[in-house]
Design an enzyme around this catalytic site. Structure first.
Site, PDB file in Angstrom:
ATOM      1  N   GLY A 513      32.414  66.886 -17.020  1.00  0.00           N
ATOM      2  CA  GLY A 513      32.977  66.332 -15.788  1.00  0.00           C
ATOM      3  C   GLY A 513      34.033  67.236 -15.218  1.00  0.00           C
ATOM      4  O   GLY A 513      34.200  68.367 -15.672  1.00  0.00           O
ATOM      5  N   ASP A 629      36.115  63.446  -3.930  1.00  0.00           N
ATOM      6  CA  ASP A 629      34.995  64.160  -4.570  1.00  0.00           C
ATOM      7  C   ASP A 629      33.801  63.233  -4.756  1.00  0.00           C
ATOM      8  O   ASP A 629      33.179  63.206  -5.807  1.00  0.00           O
ATOM      9  CB  ASP A 629      35.449  64.755  -5.902  1.00  0.00           C
ATOM     10  CG  ASP A 629      34.479  65.839  -6.403  1.00  0.00           C
ATOM     11  OD1 ASP A 629      33.695  66.346  -5.578  1.00  0.00           O
ATOM     12  OD2 ASP A 629      34.504  66.153  -7.594  1.00  0.00           O
TER      13      ASP A 629
END
Ligand SMILES: *[C@@H]1O[C@H](CO)[C@@H](O)[C@H](O)[C@H]1NC(C)=O
Ligand SMILES: *[C@@H]1O[C@H](CO)[C@@H](O)[C@H](O)[C@H]1NC(C)=O
Ligand SMILES: *[C@@H]1O[C@H](CO)[C@@H](O)[C@H](O)[C@H]1NC(C)=O
Ligand SMILES: *[C@@H]1O[C@H](CO)[C@@H](O)[C@H](O)[C@H]1NC(C)=O
Length: 823
Positions: A513, A629
């Site tokens: 991530g 994001d």
């Protein structure tokens, strides 16, 4: 003076006989004749006509030549800057053999040729079937000798046979200049010429500034236009000798019509071909085509690569002059050498392929040399920075060299030519290592590698021990306990997590991530968890980590991924989430098998869920949060395929009404970033709306915005969607995997909404609360304006709205499109 009076009398006399002309069409104008506003001069094959006209909505009259086709396209204008505005005009040849355009009543000379050469006998005026208006003597015209020809004075159009460029004997330069506007043929500020450098190049200018460089002639075409190749429609001709340097083209079928026009309204050169069948002009080619074509997009020594991220790149051996502005996508300063050139001995060349060669302002051309000699010559001259063959047809021949900085280079995905760029020898891999040294290096490398492996093993052992120890410590660490209370979060001890994830075993790794790796785990009571471990080497630091913890701890929504707890031990920090068995959305929508599992009703639910989650972040939560994001891989799916937004590491909170911010550091993912954010670091809830719009398009189409390629070169997904929308066929966007499941009215509405979300100007985009209403069909949908990141398209017709905006803003726009297109 006396001659002039006689001449005037002659004209008066002539008007007395006006009724003699029963026909309105003339085939020539001789000294005793003239052409009035009711007459035209036609070419023998009736292809072209000369006469008076008024362009667009203007009342002014001009003398011009037009193609004899239904739309009478004007290709040449005599009195561009001197319109006839009071009365009908008259064209005549005076006794001196000069061609005069007179204002009928006023009798002033509006336009004339001002021939300098004395003529012995009166010439005649003829219009040829090429569209060339020629003045000459009867006996000479057939052999192509003229006193004057309109082809030497192009206006905004280059017809087949017209020359662009220089007559070196007279110093006359033939330049094509746009009309000021469709109503005014006076010269605009956009022009096309052949730049007379040592290695002549085709240039389009805006005012005196270079705007687009077609580049030098490389034997096949212009270096910057690899698409211009020998073709069945026209022959391409470039001539460079002691007398002339010019470009021209010739139709293979002389009875067709073709024209290249320099267009002020969009700063393009457009090559049109007349289609008899459809009775209209079709565009054959257009240039510049994309942002990388624009002059000097990447500064000096930069290479513009429409497939790169970002698309400006420094050549190997070079680095951005200012890394900071480069990272902010400001490339104007370009690149500088990493290591200075040695010059005397030890420089070399790196070959780059598929390029448009640099601006030839500081260049040298020698057609007698071959490539090898060219390289040797370049190496001997300290200011020579690059070289290549000047003619790439066949095996390649000739030598072109560049001095000082290399300017305006771009990469082509296909076509283009080689360039040999000079660099310091140390930049060239494995250049001159002697054999003995090579073997030493290899053995050293092996030894080092072994040492690293051993060390890594030891460190791993030690770390594992530490982890166990820390786990024990944690339970008695009171200060940590206190911090946990402060965050309202259950605290997991390290031992629990180490246990649950099988000591962060690679088998349990779910992915990487924003922070670092994510692991799957199972607690003793059987509950499955996902553990996100902050890697210290990651770009996101402890600050962001804590930010995320505090934020998510306070957020509760069924469309947000739930944080179960966290683990903080010294520098080791982890987040524990509920585990999402179905991974993230991108595993489904961009995948053939996965895509089939998500029929329209599931996608519908997912879209609405994401919208609600985002609305919660923007509005309904106690804090105002901009995600920054949002993307398919940050939308997780639970066992019932309900979407949950994850990854708040980049979110920022704002108190009160603050809805906009500015950041020096642009974080997020190219492909989802709003233009104002990618370019200026300006972010707002509307930047999230933009990302949501892209996500929506991706879910509907099953295509990634980034890496979207279509047969219409230069389109990204947004551009593609916009084009289809404008053409009234938005349904072509739909993922074929949706098959029969899709509800056309819903899909169309959703496409409409997505286009509203990706509009270029943030203020035009709806808020998430409007989006939620729109999705539910409870709100009317306005017409979308042009999306951001649309440019880089080969067609300009959909930019009609922005044609008058200044170039800076549109190039900003173009700059980013390519980022988004890039794989
Ligand atoms: C003829 O035209 C010129 C320029 O437009 C103007 O100055 C002059 O007054 C006109 N003369 C007559 C007689 O109309
Ligand atoms: C040339 O073009 C004309 C007009 O479009 C057409 O009628 C004719 O057939 C063409 N000739 C050839 C040889 O293709
Ligand atoms: C300029 O381009 C626009 C858009 O393609 C077109 O509509 C217009 O006719 C062009 N102008 C000329 C002079 O060809
Ligand atoms: C290098 O080339 C430039 C440009 O042609 C020329 O002016 C200069 O004299 C050359 N220098 C040498 C050392 O040959």
């Amino acid at each position: 003076m006396a001659a002039f009076c006689l001449f005037v009398i002659g004209i008066i006399g002539f008007f007395a006989f006006l009724p003699i002309f029963s026909t309105a069409q003339l085939h020539s104008v001789s000294a005793s004749q003239s052409l009035n506003h009711n007459q035209t001069l036609v070419s023998p094959g009736r292809r072209f006509e000369l006469g008076f006209f008024s362009p667009g909505s203007s009342k002014n009259q001009y003398l011009g030549i037009w193609c004899n086709i239904p739309d009478k396209t004007v290709v040449w204008v005599a009195n561009r800057v001197n319109p006839i505005n009071d009365s009908p005009g008259l064209l005549t040849i005076n006794s001196a053999g000069d061609l005069l355009l007179l204002s009928h009543d006023n009798r002033t000379v509006i336009w004339s040729l001002n021939l300098t050469k004395q003529v012995e006998s009166p010439p005649i005026l003829l219009l040829l079937d090429s569209g060339n208006l020629v003045l000459g003597h009867d006996r000479d015209i057939n052999s192509g000798i003229y006193l004057w020809q309109s082809f030497d004075y192009p206006t905004d159009t280059l017809l087949p046979g017209m020359k662009l460029g220089w007559d070196l004997k007279t110093g006359h330069n033939r330049v094509v200049t746009s009309w000021k506007s469709p109503d005014d043929p006076a010269p605009g500020d956009f022009s096309w010429d052949l730049d007379l450098t040592n290695y002549p190049q085709s240039i389009m200018r805006k005012g005196s500034e270079k705007y687009y460089r077609g580049g030098p002639w490389n034997g096949i075409g212009f270096s910057g236009v690899p698409a211009l190749k020998p073709n069945p429609v026209f022959n391409i001709i470039f001539v460079s000798n002691a007398d002339e340097v010019y470009y021209t083209y010739e139709l293979r079928n002389k009875s067709e019509f073709s024209r290249i026009v320099v267009n002020q309204s969009n700063y393009k050169g457009q090559h049109y071909q007349w289609r008899e069948e459809s009775s209209g002009w079709v565009m054959f080619a257009e240039f510049p085509r994309e942002s990388c074509d624009n002059y000097r997009t990447c500064g000096i020594n930069g290479n513009c690569n429409p497939g790169g991220i970002p698309f400006c790149q420094c050549f190997k051996g070079f680095e951005p002059k200012s890394l900071e502005s480069w990272n902010q996508l400001n490339w104007s300063e370009g690149c500088v050498r990493r290591k200075p050139l040695d010059c005397k001995n030890g420089d070399g060349f790196i070959t780059f392929s598929g390029l448009k060669v640099p601006d030839t302002t500081n260049s040298y051309l020698n057609t007698a040399l071959d490539l090898k000699e060219c390289g040797e010559l370049c190496l001997r001259n300290c200011s020579c920075m690059a070289y290549t063959s000047s003619n790439i047809s066949g095996e390649g021949s000739g030598c072109a060299m560049w001095f000082h900085d290399l300017i305006d280079i771009r990469q082509f995905l296909s076509g283009g030519q080689d360039l040999y760029v000079r660099v310091s020898a140390s930049e060239i891999e494995g250049k001159t290592w002697p054999k003995v040294r090579k073997s030493i290096i290899i053995s050293c490398a092996v030894a080092v590698a072994v040492a690293i492996l051993v060390a890594a093993y030891c460190i791993h052992k030690i770390r594992t021990k530490e982890v166990e120890k820390k786990g024990v410590n944690l339970e008695i660490d009171e200060s940590n306990q206190g911090r946990t209370d402060d965050m309202d979060l259950p605290l997991f001890d390290l031992a629990t997590i180490v246990n649950a994830t099988d000591n962060f075993s690679i088998d349990n790794k779910l992915g990487e991530g924003g922070f670092g790796p994510v692991y799957k785990g199972r607690l003793l009571d059987g509950q499955e968890i996902a553990v996100k471990r902050l890697s210290r080497s990651s770009r996101q630091g402890l600050v962001e980590f804590k930010n995320e913890v505090k934020l998510i701890a306070k957020l509760q929504h069924r469309n947000l991924v739930k944080l179960l707890g966290c683990c903080v031990q010294g520098d080791d920090t982890m987040l524990v989430y509920e585990y999402m068995p179905n991974k993230s959305l991108d595993f489904f929508i961009f995948d053939e098998k996965g895509g089939k599992l998500l029929d329209w009703s599931k996608r519908y639910q997912i879209i609405c869920g994401i919208a609600r989650g985002l609305l919660y972040l923007h509005q309904d939560s106690r804090l105002r949060i901009i995600h920054r994001d949002l993307k398919a891989s940050n939308v997780l799916l639970d066992e019932e395929m309900r979407p949950k937004i994850s990854d708040f590491g980049m979110a920022r909170t704002f108190g009160g009404d603050q809805t906009e911010g500015n950041t020096n550091r642009v974080v997020g993912t190219y492909g989802y970033m709003a233009p104002e954010y990618a370019i200026d670091g300006q972010f707002s809830i509307k930047s999230d709306v933009f990302s949501f719009g892209i996500l929506l398009l991706e879910i509907i189409s099953g295509q990634k915005n980034r890496g979207f390629y279509h047969q219409h070169q230069g389109f990204n997904l947004i551009g593609h969607a916009w084009r289809l929308w404008k053409e009234g066929k938005p349904l072509e966007l739909i993922d074929p995997l949706l098959g029969e499941s899709c509800v056309v009215s819903e899909v169309t509405r959703f496409i409409h909404i997505s286009l509203l979300c990706v509009q270029q100007h943030p203020e035009d985009r709806p808020t998430m609360s409007s989006v939620v209403l729109m999705l539910s069909g409870e709100s009317d949908l306005p017409e979308p304006n042009q999306p951001g990141f649309l440019l880089g398209m080969s067609k300009i017709s959909y930019q009609a709205k922005s044609t008058s905006t200044n170039i800076d803003s549109s190039s900003t726009n173009e700059v980013t499109i390519t980022l988004l297109e890039a794989r």
